[in-house]
Design a protein around this motif. Structure first.
Motif, mmCIF file in Angstrom:
data_model
loop_
_atom_site.group_PDB
_atom_site.id
_atom_site.type_symbol
_atom_site.label_atom_id
_atom_site.label_comp_id
_atom_site.label_asym_id
_atom_site.label_seq_id
_atom_site.Cartn_x
_atom_site.Cartn_y
_atom_site.Cartn_z
ATOM 1 N N SER A 184 2.052 -0.763 -6.815
ATOM 2 C CA SER A 184 1.900 -1.110 -5.405
ATOM 3 C C SER A 184 2.720 -2.343 -5.031
ATOM 4 O O SER A 184 3.509 -2.331 -4.084
ATOM 5 N N GLY A 185 2.522 -3.415 -5.780
ATOM 6 C CA GLY A 185 3.255 -4.638 -5.482
ATOM 7 C C GLY A 185 4.745 -4.488 -5.693
ATOM 8 O O GLY A 185 5.558 -4.920 -4.864
ATOM 9 N N ALA A 186 5.132 -3.874 -6.797
ATOM 10 C CA ALA A 186 6.560 -3.711 -7.102
ATOM 11 C C ALA A 186 7.255 -2.829 -6.074
ATOM 12 O O ALA A 186 8.410 -3.078 -5.703
ATOM 13 N N THR A 187 6.570 -1.769 -5.610
ATOM 14 C CA THR A 187 7.160 -0.899 -4.590
ATOM 15 C C THR A 187 7.489 -1.685 -3.331
ATOM 16 O O THR A 187 8.595 -1.582 -2.778
ATOM 17 N N ALA A 188 6.534 -2.484 -2.850
ATOM 18 C CA ALA A 188 6.750 -3.270 -1.631
ATOM 19 C C ALA A 188 7.846 -4.311 -1.836
ATOM 20 O O ALA A 188 8.734 -4.478 -0.986
ATOM 21 N N TYR A 189 7.812 -4.988 -2.959
ATOM 22 C CA TYR A 189 8.787 -6.055 -3.216
ATOM 23 C C TYR A 189 10.211 -5.518 -3.248
ATOM 24 O O TYR A 189 11.115 -6.025 -2.589
ATOM 25 N N ILE A 190 10.407 -4.454 -4.036
ATOM 26 C CA ILE A 190 11.759 -3.928 -4.229
ATOM 27 C C ILE A 190 12.253 -3.200 -2.983
ATOM 28 O O ILE A 190 13.422 -3.321 -2.596
ATOM 29 N N ALA A 191 11.373 -2.429 -2.318
ATOM 30 C CA ALA A 191 11.797 -1.699 -1.122
ATOM 31 C C ALA A 191 12.228 -2.659 -0.019
ATOM 32 O O ALA A 191 13.266 -2.458 0.632
ATOM 33 N N LEU A 192 11.454 -3.716 0.202
ATOM 34 C CA LEU A 192 11.812 -4.664 1.259
ATOM 35 C C LEU A 192 13.047 -5.477 0.877
ATOM 36 O O LEU A 192 13.877 -5.798 1.738
ATOM 37 N N LYS A 193 13.189 -5.774 -0.401
ATOM 38 C CA LYS A 193 14.364 -6.527 -0.832
ATOM 39 C C LYS A 193 15.636 -5.689 -0.730
ATOM 40 O O LYS A 193 16.652 -6.135 -0.189
ATOM 41 N N ARG A 194 15.577 -4.461 -1.238
ATOM 42 C CA ARG A 194 16.774 -3.622 -1.298
ATOM 43 C C ARG A 194 17.108 -2.958 0.035
ATOM 44 O O ARG A 194 18.280 -2.787 0.368
ATOM 45 N N PHE A 331 20.854 6.038 -7.039
ATOM 46 C CA PHE A 331 21.025 4.707 -6.449
ATOM 47 C C PHE A 331 19.770 3.864 -6.556
ATOM 48 O O PHE A 331 19.756 2.785 -7.114
ATOM 49 N N PHE A 332 18.652 4.404 -6.020
ATOM 50 C CA PHE A 332 17.464 3.580 -5.879
ATOM 51 C C PHE A 332 16.730 3.357 -7.200
ATOM 52 O O PHE A 332 16.324 2.242 -7.502
ATOM 53 N N LEU A 333 16.563 4.426 -8.001
ATOM 54 C CA LEU A 333 15.783 4.259 -9.218
ATOM 55 C C LEU A 333 16.393 3.257 -10.190
ATOM 56 O O LEU A 333 15.671 2.433 -10.747
ATOM 57 N N PRO A 334 17.727 3.285 -10.433
ATOM 58 C CA PRO A 334 18.282 2.242 -11.294
ATOM 59 C C PRO A 334 18.021 0.847 -10.751
ATOM 60 O O PRO A 334 17.723 -0.079 -11.500
ATOM 61 N N HIS A 335 18.135 0.696 -9.415
ATOM 62 C CA HIS A 335 17.838 -0.600 -8.833
ATOM 63 C C HIS A 335 16.359 -0.940 -8.999
ATOM 64 O O HIS A 335 16.001 -2.095 -9.231
ATOM 65 N N PHE A 336 15.493 0.076 -8.848
ATOM 66 C CA PHE A 336 14.064 -0.169 -8.997
ATOM 67 C C PHE A 336 13.779 -0.733 -10.373
ATOM 68 O O PHE A 336 13.106 -1.752 -10.514
ATOM 69 N N PHE A 337 14.301 -0.063 -11.402
ATOM 70 C CA PHE A 337 13.989 -0.513 -12.752
ATOM 71 C C PHE A 337 14.748 -1.788 -13.116
ATOM 72 O O PHE A 337 14.235 -2.616 -13.869
#
Length: 407
Positions: A184-194, A331-337
């Motif tokens: 939950s936290g990581a999804t919000a952090y990375i989505a808003l950042k990226r 694109f997104f998953l590599p950035h996510f991890f």
């Protein structure tokens, strides 16, 4: 003089005895050679330490939840099974789960929507936190029995889970607040950042703002200096949103969301963090300001349907978004991890400083009471889909601490 050798082994030493024949007997000439005692390649006397911390009686059998048929209805798809407690491999940990997290995507997983090649039976659940009670030899270089860890991996809905040591995250305590950060936290952090590209002074709308991931989107947007609007379904949730910095909570059961947004924000919304789908997604698209950004993290309102897609006037948009999401794996998953470690480190520091609220809901106010024991995962999923939760829905697998703890 002739001699015949014989090597005599004793524990901790070896003695080379040379025998010289004499009348009626052999005279021994001894030369002491110190040789370490022979050891087994696998020291079985030490294996008890790897599998049984202070004789905590790790059982031979355990319960876990297994997807036995594909269905968007969790109770139809999943069964409780009793199986042997697994033994960790060389680089693995055996974790006794204290808490497991409930996610909207648990239903997508049980419906087989993520990987059509995976066929039942397969283990359910994505995230857990608990105590290390067994480990492999190589894993013991970094971990020891009694360590507390969190992890994000399939098969979390179990009393014990095998997790590769390299995928674990150290946590100071088995507290559910740490569990809220993994997905939950990581999804919000990375989505808003990226994808959010937030700028101070912008307006951000977060739907399902008092839920597991919404609560973090509100806080991160506020920390970026934005004006934050959050949708919710009760006055209690609206009060919670105010407590974490939401400027304008909107209880859509008492206010018309569309009319309120048009009246109070006539220039539109700069960033929408959306997870509901259907009519809310339509509204989000229509209320975007010029150069506005729409971040879609899910369509929870449609996950329990056969297609997984909620009704939408522009019917092809959700499908295109899902297709785009799949194509963006490159694109997104590599950035996510790649961003995951940064996100977890940042959030853990914020939590330690008291700068981040991590609200958990263990069902203490649910009709049948607290979500305790693995079987209560079914109730917890229903509870979340009924929109009753305030914060992240968490199930206590092994009673160890009160769920309403604030660290």
């Amino acid at each position: 003089m002739s001699t015949s050798p014989l090597l005599s082994l004793r524990s901790g030493a070896a003695v080379l005895r040379l025998f010289r024949p004499t009348r009626g007997r052999k005279e021994a000439l001894s030369v002491g050679l110190h040789v370490p005692a022979r050891r087994y390649i696998i020291d079985m006397s030490y294996s008890a330490h790897f599998m049984d911390y202070k004789r905590t009686s790790t059982p031979s059998a355990m319960k876990k939840l297994v997807v036995t048929q594909l269905s968007p209805h969790f109770r139809e798809a999943v069964r409780v099974q009793t199986v042997a407690v697994p033994t960790p491999g060389n680089e693995e940990l055996l974790v006794r789960n204290g808490f497991v997290g409930i996610n909207a995507s648990d239903i997508n997983y049980s419906a087989g929507r993520y990987d059509p090649t995976v066929k039942p039976p397969f283990d359910a659940g994505f995230e857990g936190i608990g105590e290390v009670v067994g480990l492999g030899l190589r894993a013991s270089s970094d971990y020891t029995i009694g360590d507390t860890v969190a992890y994000f991996r399939n098969g979390a809905f179990a009393e014990y889970t095998i997790v590769p040591a390299k995928e674990c995250i150290r946590v100071p305590l088995v507290k559910p607040e740490f569990l809220t950060l993994l997905v939950s936290g990581a999804t919000a952090y990375i989505a808003l950042k990226r994808l959010g590209d937030l700028t101070k002074g912008e307006t951000v709308l977060v739907t399902a703002a008092a839920g597991g991931t919404g609560q973090f989107a509100v806080q991160f947007a506020k920390q970026a200096g934005c004006h934050v609007i959050g949708t919710c379904s009760s006055n209690e949730k609206a009060g919670f949103l105010k407590s974490i910095g939401c400027d304008r909570p909107i209880n859509y059961r008492e206010e018309n969301l569309g009319e309120t947004l048009r009246k109070e924000y006539p220039k539109g919304i700069d960033v929408v963090y959306e997870s509901i789908g259907g009519s809310i997604l339509e509204l989000a698209v229509n209320c975007l300001a010029q150069k506005g950004r729409l971040i879609v993290i899910g369509f929870i309102s449609g996950y329990q349907s056969a297609s997984g897609i909620p009704a939408f006037k522009g019917a092809t948009l959700p499908v295109k978004l899902l297709q785009r999401s799949a194509s963006m794996r490159g694109f997104f998953l590599p950035h996510f991890f790649s961003d995951y470690g940064e996100a977890m480190g940042k959030m853990m520091r914020m939590l330690a400083k008291g700068e981040l609220a991590c609200e958990v809901d263990c069902g203490d106010l649910a009709e049948e009471g607290r979500f305790s024991g693995l079987e209560s995962v079914f109730r917890a999923v229903d509870y979340m889909y009924a929109g009753k939760n305030l914060g992240k829905v968490v199930v206590e697998v092994a009673p160890a601490a009160q769920c309403n703890s604030k660290l």
